[in-house]
Write a protein that holds these residues in place. Sequence first.
Motif, PDB file in Angstrom:
ATOM      1  N   PRO A  94       0.814  -1.220   0.000  1.00  0.00           N
ATOM      2  CA  PRO A  94       0.000   0.000   0.000  1.00  0.00           C
ATOM      3  C   PRO A  94       0.849   1.272   0.000  1.00  0.00           C
ATOM      4  O   PRO A  94       0.501   2.257  -0.643  1.00  0.00           O
ATOM      5  N   TRP A  95       1.980   1.231   0.723  1.00  0.00           N
ATOM      6  CA  TRP A  95       2.852   2.411   0.777  1.00  0.00           C
ATOM      7  C   TRP A  95       3.391   2.741  -0.609  1.00  0.00           C
ATOM      8  O   TRP A  95       3.285   3.874  -1.074  1.00  0.00           O
ATOM      9  N   LYS A  96       3.958   1.760  -1.301  1.00  0.00           N
ATOM     10  CA  LYS A  96       4.586   2.027  -2.599  1.00  0.00           C
ATOM     11  C   LYS A  96       3.553   2.342  -3.686  1.00  0.00           C
ATOM     12  O   LYS A  96       3.883   2.956  -4.699  1.00  0.00           O
ATOM     13  N   ARG A  97       2.307   1.933  -3.477  1.00  0.00           N
ATOM     14  CA  ARG A  97       1.241   2.230  -4.429  1.00  0.00           C
ATOM     15  C   ARG A  97       0.564   3.576  -4.159  1.00  0.00           C
ATOM     16  O   ARG A  97      -0.324   3.988  -4.907  1.00  0.00           O
ATOM     17  N   GLY A  98       0.978   4.231  -3.081  1.00  0.00           N
ATOM     18  CA  GLY A  98       0.370   5.511  -2.735  1.00  0.00           C
ATOM     19  C   GLY A  98      -1.047   5.376  -2.227  1.00  0.00           C
ATOM     20  O   GLY A  98      -1.858   6.298  -2.369  1.00  0.00           O
ATOM     21  N   HIS A  99      -1.354   4.251  -1.597  1.00  0.00           N
ATOM     22  CA  HIS A  99      -2.700   4.011  -1.065  1.00  0.00           C
ATOM     23  C   HIS A  99      -2.826   4.642   0.322  1.00  0.00           C
ATOM     24  O   HIS A  99      -2.929   3.958   1.332  1.00  0.00           O
TER      25      HIS A  99
END
Length: 213
Positions: A94-99
């Motif tokens: 989620p962090w790397k996907r900008g969620h």
Amino acid sequence: MPIQYEPTREGRHFLRGFGLDSPAQQHPVIRPGGLGTFIRRPRGDREGAAVTARFEAAQGRWGLIPLFSKEREYPHTFEARGETAASERNFYQPWKRGHRCVVLADALYRRGDADDKMVRVERADGQPLAMAGLWNGWRAPDGECVESFALITLPAVESPTHRRVVFLREAWVDDWLHCPVEETAAYLRPYALDKLVRRTLVRDPDIPLPQRA
């Protein structure tokens, strides 16, 4: 240490801050594992969806379900440590996907210094707390997409051995939701304590105390 919060239910806060309608009915106090409303940048992966809005509200389980999980009752993901979430197995996707998301709360409850006490935290100006979080969409074995979220924490300024939820400054909320991934950590800063009101309460037997970490 898991905490609990009173979700903001007044529609004017969603309309004024995000141009959104009032959220669906929420429980007066959201506990870990409960269903809560969070605000995010609109998802762009829906088939045929034309994304024109800047924000959308969603409901999901408080307790982020990682993509690799085999079941929806995945434990111990109510809070994501801001210092390490970018590399933690449960949260790095989620962090790397900008969620990123925001959860609006009228008050937050945490354990007090004694077992029969709890601390109620709210903003001194009466406005909602904007709690920073991460969200995820998990595909269940039956094909259902299950939404979930976690709140982000940092070491407490007044006591580094304790954790505190990240409250976003009002002017940062839009940027937090839309900034590039590499700028995410810049918004994870302690909130000014003089802008908060903290009251120690005798524990309400109808509100179970959080478990100690």
